[in-house]
Design a protein around this motif. Sequence first.
Motif, PDB file in Angstrom:
ATOM      1  N   GLY A  33       0.855  -1.127  -0.074  1.00  0.00           N
ATOM      2  CA  GLY A  33       0.065   0.192   0.003  1.00  0.00           C
ATOM      3  C   GLY A  33       0.934   1.275  -0.102  1.00  0.00           C
ATOM      4  N   TRP A  34      -0.046   2.499  -0.059  1.00  0.00           N
ATOM      5  CA  TRP A  34       0.885   3.740  -0.093  1.00  0.00           C
ATOM      6  C   TRP A  34       1.457   3.878   1.215  1.00  0.00           C
ATOM      7  N   GLY A  35       2.816   4.438   1.211  1.00  0.00           N
ATOM      8  CA  GLY A  35       3.567   4.714   2.431  1.00  0.00           C
ATOM      9  C   GLY A  35       4.268   3.344   2.933  1.00  0.00           C
ATOM     10  N   SER A  36       3.936   2.351   2.435  1.00  0.00           N
ATOM     11  CA  SER A  36       4.083   1.188   2.986  1.00  0.00           C
ATOM     12  C   SER A  36       5.619   0.587   1.985  1.00  0.00           C
ATOM     13  N   ASN A  37       5.884  -0.859   2.490  1.00  0.00           N
ATOM     14  CA  ASN A  37       7.004  -1.394   1.698  1.00  0.00           C
ATOM     15  C   ASN A  37       6.877  -3.003   1.890  1.00  0.00           C
ATOM     16  N   ILE A  38       7.862  -3.706   1.283  1.00  0.00           N
ATOM     17  CA  ILE A  38       7.832  -4.948   1.255  1.00  0.00           C
ATOM     18  C   ILE A  38       7.945  -5.597   2.634  1.00  0.00           C
ATOM     19  N   ALA A  39       8.538  -4.959   3.636  1.00  0.00           N
ATOM     20  CA  ALA A  39       8.844  -5.526   4.697  1.00  0.00           C
ATOM     21  C   ALA A  39       7.467  -5.890   5.712  1.00  0.00           C
ATOM     22  N   LEU A  40       6.434  -5.338   5.306  1.00  0.00           N
ATOM     23  CA  LEU A  40       5.239  -5.587   5.972  1.00  0.00           C
ATOM     24  C   LEU A  40       4.677  -7.285   5.467  1.00  0.00           C
ATOM     25  N   PHE A  41       5.132  -7.590   4.393  1.00  0.00           N
ATOM     26  CA  PHE A  41       4.604  -9.016   3.759  1.00  0.00           C
ATOM     27  C   PHE A  41       5.405 -10.149   4.382  1.00  0.00           C
ATOM     28  N   ARG A  42       6.345  -9.784   5.297  1.00  0.00           N
ATOM     29  CA  ARG A  42       7.304 -10.744   5.752  1.00  0.00           C
ATOM     30  C   ARG A  42       6.776 -12.019   6.184  1.00  0.00           C
ATOM     31  N   GLN A  43       5.774 -11.959   7.029  1.00  0.00           N
ATOM     32  CA  GLN A  43       5.090 -13.196   7.514  1.00  0.00           C
ATOM     33  C   GLN A  43       4.457 -13.861   6.403  1.00  0.00           C
ATOM     34  N   MET A  44       3.485 -13.133   5.530  1.00  0.00           N
ATOM     35  CA  MET A  44       2.960 -13.814   4.256  1.00  0.00           C
ATOM     36  C   MET A  44       3.906 -14.466   3.446  1.00  0.00           C
ATOM     37  N   VAL A  45       5.148 -13.807   3.436  1.00  0.00           N
ATOM     38  CA  VAL A  45       6.034 -14.233   2.254  1.00  0.00           C
ATOM     39  C   VAL A  45       6.477 -15.638   2.830  1.00  0.00           C
ATOM     40  N   ASN A  46       7.034 -15.650   4.003  1.00  0.00           N
ATOM     41  CA  ASN A  46       7.426 -16.983   4.744  1.00  0.00           C
ATOM     42  C   ASN A  46       6.418 -17.981   4.780  1.00  0.00           C
ATOM     43  N   HIS A  47       5.172 -17.635   4.893  1.00  0.00           N
ATOM     44  CA  HIS A  47       4.393 -18.909   4.613  1.00  0.00           C
ATOM     45  C   HIS A  47       4.063 -19.255   3.006  1.00  0.00           C
ATOM     46  N   LEU A  48       3.906 -18.103   2.385  1.00  0.00           N
ATOM     47  CA  LEU A  48       3.359 -18.737   0.771  1.00  0.00           C
ATOM     48  C   LEU A  48       4.710 -19.335   0.132  1.00  0.00           C
TER      49      LEU A  48
END
Length: 266
Positions: A33-48
């Motif tokens: 999202g706006w103002g965000s970055n890939i770091a917030l997806f860490r948990q999702m990436v680890n799982h998928l």
Amino acid sequence: MNVLQTKLDGIPINYIAEGLQNDCDEAVVLLHGWGSNIALFRQMVNHLAQYRRVYALDMPGFGESGEPQSPWSVDEFADCVLQFIEFCGIKKAVLLGHSHGGRVSIKIANRRKLPFELTKLILVDSAGILPKKTLKKRFRQRCYKIGRNVLSIEIVQKMFPDALENLRNKHGSADYKSATPLMRQSLVKVVNEDLEPLLPNIKQSTLLVWGENDTATPLSDGKRMEELIPDAGLVIVKNAGHYSFLDQWGTVCRVLDSFLGIPLNS
């Protein structure tokens, strides 16, 4: 996080590419999202990444990626994502877009020709529907525009050099206040584009995931998207706000697994 770097049209791009490499399977491309970055997806990436090849990029102007050279609209962000997908050699993918990333995903799904096969769409607390303006909001916007026009006059700027910036800070959102001057111009372009007319054109099966307490993109937006997208289903996440995948990861994880065909006991 194994972070990689490349350049797209001369802009440094920060990204990750993790998980199983199998050309037969669809990859998952995550758009923040706006103002965000890939770091917030860490948990999702680890799982998928245990079941799919997963990609995510800091879009230009966010995270560790460079800024574009001029203010961008949603279409230009979509162009950049498509270049990234081509660069990664992705042939088949699911797009998952959160907030502004949802906007970009909607635009991509409306392109006539894509460099890859878009199999499914996941919109999480997605932006794209313009909020209805109340009389109070219209009045405030009118006052702001009048003030901005007056304070933009050269002689007034010389007399009160900080007044225009102070006015913008007073009336601007948190995203606007925290953005650089160039990204502020991009934000104005992005938030004023209504993507509602594009929703009926989405052909892909679409999962809508929404926090019930989302105030940035309210649940009513999710319900409207469910009405307009031909093959869409809405999952309302209890006790969650705009970042429903962070607030209630366990619930969102199970929903994603079901939609992507990942065995629930895996």
